[in-house]
Design a protein around this motif. Structure first.
Motif, PDB file in Angstrom:
ATOM      1  N   ALA A  20       0.829  -1.203   0.000  1.00 52.30           N
ATOM      2  CA  ALA A  20       0.000   0.000   0.000  1.00 52.30           C
ATOM      3  C   ALA A  20       0.870   1.262   0.000  1.00 52.30           C
ATOM      4  O   ALA A  20       0.546   2.261  -0.683  1.00 52.30           O
ATOM      5  N   GLU A  21       1.989   1.263   0.743  1.00 51.07           N
ATOM      6  CA  GLU A  21       2.883   2.424   0.738  1.00 51.07           C
ATOM      7  C   GLU A  21       3.502   2.636  -0.630  1.00 51.07           C
ATOM      8  O   GLU A  21       3.656   3.786  -1.099  1.00 51.07           O
ATOM      9  N   ARG A  22       3.861   1.531  -1.307  1.00 48.33           N
ATOM     10  CA  ARG A  22       4.444   1.681  -2.646  1.00 48.33           C
ATOM     11  C   ARG A  22       3.416   2.240  -3.620  1.00 48.33           C
ATOM     12  O   ARG A  22       3.734   3.096  -4.460  1.00 48.33           O
ATOM     13  N   VAL A  23       2.182   1.749  -3.538  1.00 50.45           N
ATOM     14  CA  VAL A  23       1.126   2.266  -4.423  1.00 50.45           C
ATOM     15  C   VAL A  23       0.876   3.740  -4.127  1.00 50.45           C
ATOM     16  O   VAL A  23       0.672   4.555  -5.053  1.00 50.45           O
ATOM     17  N   ALA A  24       0.926   4.143  -2.856  1.00 52.35           N
ATOM     18  CA  ALA A  24       0.699   5.548  -2.493  1.00 52.35           C
ATOM     19  C   ALA A  24       1.789   6.444  -3.083  1.00 52.35           C
ATOM     20  O   ALA A  24       1.529   7.595  -3.460  1.00 52.35           O
ATOM     21  N   GLY A  25       3.028   5.936  -3.178  1.00 49.05           N
ATOM     22  CA  GLY A  25       4.092   6.722  -3.779  1.00 49.05           C
ATOM     23  C   GLY A  25       3.890   6.918  -5.267  1.00 49.05           C
ATOM     24  O   GLY A  25       4.250   7.966  -5.818  1.00 49.05           O
ATOM     25  N   GLU A  26       3.329   5.919  -5.946  1.00 49.11           N
ATOM     26  CA  GLU A  26       3.114   6.021  -7.389  1.00 49.11           C
ATOM     27  C   GLU A  26       1.784   6.688  -7.723  1.00 49.11           C
ATOM     28  O   GLU A  26       1.678   7.390  -8.730  1.00 49.11           O
ATOM     29  N   ARG A  27       0.772   6.434  -6.897  1.00 43.79           N
ATOM     30  CA  ARG A  27      -0.553   7.002  -7.138  1.00 43.79           C
ATOM     31  C   ARG A  27      -1.067   7.617  -5.851  1.00 43.79           C
ATOM     32  O   ARG A  27      -1.786   6.989  -5.081  1.00 43.79           O
TER      33      ARG A  27
END
Length: 669
Positions: free
Chosen positions: A604-611
């Motif tokens: 979820a943190e990685r997705v938040a960085g991209e989107r």
């Protein structure tokens, strides 16, 4: 450490499942055992389970229970070793196992050990009931093992959805079904087995090569099937349906026996009379080589042997249902020339037995002169006038025939045939006892005749000059309705508790017809029928090489099917986990799939960085999912209700979350 060991102990529900699985596995095996052995094993399992429900029994007590039940099994088996003794010992060990079943390992051991019981059942019986009970036991056992596995893995609410649990069991069965069918239909079958099956220690009820007082009482009460017969062409009248079995020559004053020398001599010649009967017999397992045939067989089918007196024997014990095509005809003359040695054997009587009978026989001989037929008729008239038919007779003393003819004057075929032959021999007429079956019940649905074990009968044959051996049935003289009523009118089971219910005959015919179909399609599928499997496709007979190739091809396809289903993966039983996986697939279609090694919150943190537009919602869902999946809340009824409500809310939130694709700059303008 305590928390690490706690999941290895079964809770009460899991232990009940393990005991229930073992009980279901034992049930088909217990039904095939003698009544006393079955009761012993069942009582042992019940007492051991109740006594050890709260705590493990002491080791010495467990050892004494095992030694005691094994000793009792051997005692009931007469200290003989055979198939049924081994199966009874297996059942006894399974029944004793619950005394030490408390951990998950113990539960798996009990259930896995119990699975041997349904397989052992097929050493004793291959009927549809045994198969159905065995399949039910296997399904419940798979479900139990699944529950134990979930308990060990700590899967939350793993048993909340019974439909999902049964779906998992069904998937396992579906996985192995193609390979099982391929093995049954196409695995090359041998005409003869590579090894033999040990004989039974506790014999089945049925005809034997001897007859002594009181031995036939249980047989006369046995309503189970002995054989089923299909006639091709003409059918003999029921009064001529005498199914010839062992012929008894030797008498020691109490017991009649079939001599071994009769099997070593060729069948005596006879001249067939009017009528030819062409028929096929399906004989139920007896574990003996003794067979029957319609009186008299014209020839012995392949794999059988006719004795001097036209007794029929198979080359191997009949451990399973067997089918035999035969022809018979009533004799016009049967061994018209009797050799002196055979005459002496047919007149032999032991010394010091039945003096009143022998005195009467000598008196009648003086009255009849040389007219043997008149002497036979006089005996039958006496029996018809003064005797009665009954199954309740006391065991006789030393002079059994004297007691029957002059004191009791009541009995059944065992008494009538024995006394008649002794009387004839005492009068100088060669005679012998013939055992077998009479009559049969015609199943209109299947178009065949059913002969049951309680149709067992004993009659006599006397030798008359010019005619040879002639059948004489003294029991029919006093109770013809007992011999011939089956014959067409008496419905099996009609004399029992359900005898008055309407439609009893139809229900019985349907049940027995289904059993006949099972025998034909499953138990009768032998090497010869397998070689003709593809005859409808124009292939007259499959050779061994072709059969091996077909089986190999089918097995490869079945294994490919199993591999494909396995690679698809099992659908998670937890609804939260299913909803989480569907959410991951939505993000994967956008190029934001979660790596296999990546924890939920890290993803979820990685997705938040991209989107950044999707991050907060996904982070909130991943945090709730992690809490649900890995937190260990305290128990309690209120807490369980709160947890179920939270699960529904989380599933609804995961299903409703729909991430949107990023729009291109051109689309925004």
């Amino acid at each position: 450490m305590a928390e690490g060991r706690a999941p290895m102990t079964m809770d009460a529900a899991s232990r009940r499942w393990a005991l229930a699985s073992a009980t279901l596995c034992l049930l088909p095996l217990l039904l095939q055992m003698p009544l006393r052995v079955g009761i012993l094993v069942a009582a042992t399992g019940l007492v051991v389970s109740l006594a050890s429900w709260r705590r493990r029994l002491p080791g010495l007590l467990r050892l004494l229970v095992v030694i005691g039940v094994i000793g009792a099994v051997f005692l009931l088996a007469g200290f003989n070793v055979g198939r049924d003794t081994g199966c009874a010992l297996l059942a006894a060990m399974i029944a004793s196992k619950p005394s030490e079943t408390f951990t998950l390992r113990d539960g798996r051991s009990l259930v896995g050990f119990a699975l041997f019981a349904p397989f052992a059942t097929f050493l004793l019986d291959q009927g549809p009931l045994s198969l159905g009970l065995g399949l039910a036991a296997a399904c419940v056992t798979l479900l139990c093992l699944q529950r134990l596995s979930d308990l060990e893995a700590g899967v939350p609410d793993a048993h909340a959805d019974p439909r999902a649990q049964w779906a998992g069991v069904g998937r396992l069965l579906l996985l192995g079904l193609p390979l099982a069918l391929a093995a049954f239909w196409l695995f090359p079958r041998l005409g003869t087995p590579l090894w033999g099956i040990p004989d039974r220690a506790m014999s089945r009820p049925g005809l034997s090569d001897s007859m002594k007082p009181g031995e036939w009482v249980d047989l006369m009460a046995d309503d189970s099937a002995a054989l089923r017969v299909t006639f091709f062409g003409d059918t003999p009248p029921t009064s001529q349906m005498y199914w010839r079995g062992p012929v008894l020559w030797d008498f020691d004053g109490r017991e009649w026996r079939q001599p071994d020398w009769a099997r070593r001599l060729p069948p005596a010649p006879f001249t067939p009379g009017r009528g030819r009967w062409d028929y096929e017999m399906a004989i139920e397992p007896t574990d003996r080589t003794l067979m029957v045939s319609l009186d008299l067989p014209l020839d012995a089918p392949e794999g059988t042997q006719l004795a001097l007196d036209h007794s029929l024997f198979s080359a191997r014990p009949l451990h399973s249902v067997s089918r035999w095509r035969m022809q018979s005809a009533p004799p016009a003359r049967y061994q018209a020339d009797l050799p002196a040695a055979l005459r002496a054997r047919a007149l032999a009587l032991p010394e010091g037995f039945n003096p009143r009978t022998l005195a009467l026989a000598r008196q009648w001989r003086r009255d009849a002169g040389r007219d043997d037929a008149a002497l036979v008729d006089r005996s039958l008239q006496w029996i018809r006038r003064e005797f009665a038919y009954t199954l309740t007779t006391p065991l006789p003393g030393r002079h059994s025939v004297d007691e029957f003819l002059f004191d009791q004057k009541a009995g059944f075929c065992e008494h009538f045939s024995s006394a008649f032959v002794v009387l004839m021999r005492g009068a100088g007429i060669p005679a012998r006892v013939v055992t077998g079956y009479t009559g049969g019940y015609f199943n209109r649905l299947g178009g065949y005749w059913l002969v049951r074990r309680n149709d067992a009968h004993a009659w006599a044959e006397v030798w008359l000059a010019g005619r040879g051996w002639v059948r004489v049935d003294p029991t029919a003289a006093v109770a013809p309705e007992r011999i011939y009523d089956t014959l067409d009118d008496r419905i099996p089971g009609a004399d029992g508790l359900l005898g008055g219910l309407a439609g009893m005959g139809s229900a019985f015919e349907v049940t027995d017809w289904l059993r006949q179909g099972w025998n034909d399609l499953v138990l009768g599928f032998d090497a010869d029928r397998q070689s003709r499997l593809l005859r409808p496709l124009g292939i007259r007979r499959l050779q061994a090489g072709h059969m091996i190739g077909l089986f190999a091809l089918s097995a490869c396809l079945a294994l490919a099917w199993m591999t494909w289903l396995s690679l698809r993966g099992e659908r998670p039983r937890d609804p939260v986990l299913r909803a989480w996986h569907r959410l991951g697939r939505r993000y994967a279609r956008m190029g934001l799939e979660r790596e296999a090694h990546e924890p939920a919150e890290a993803w979820a943190e990685r997705v938040a960085g991209e989107r950044p537009d999707l991050g907060p919602a996904l982070q909130e869902l991943s945090h709730r999912f992690a809490d649900w999946r890995y937190a260990c809340p305290a128990g309690g009824t209120e807490r369980d209700r709160d947890r179920k409500a939270a699960r529904k809310q989380l599933v609804r939130a995961l299903r409703s979350h729909r991430p949107q694709r990023r729009r291109d700059p051109g689309e925004q303008r």
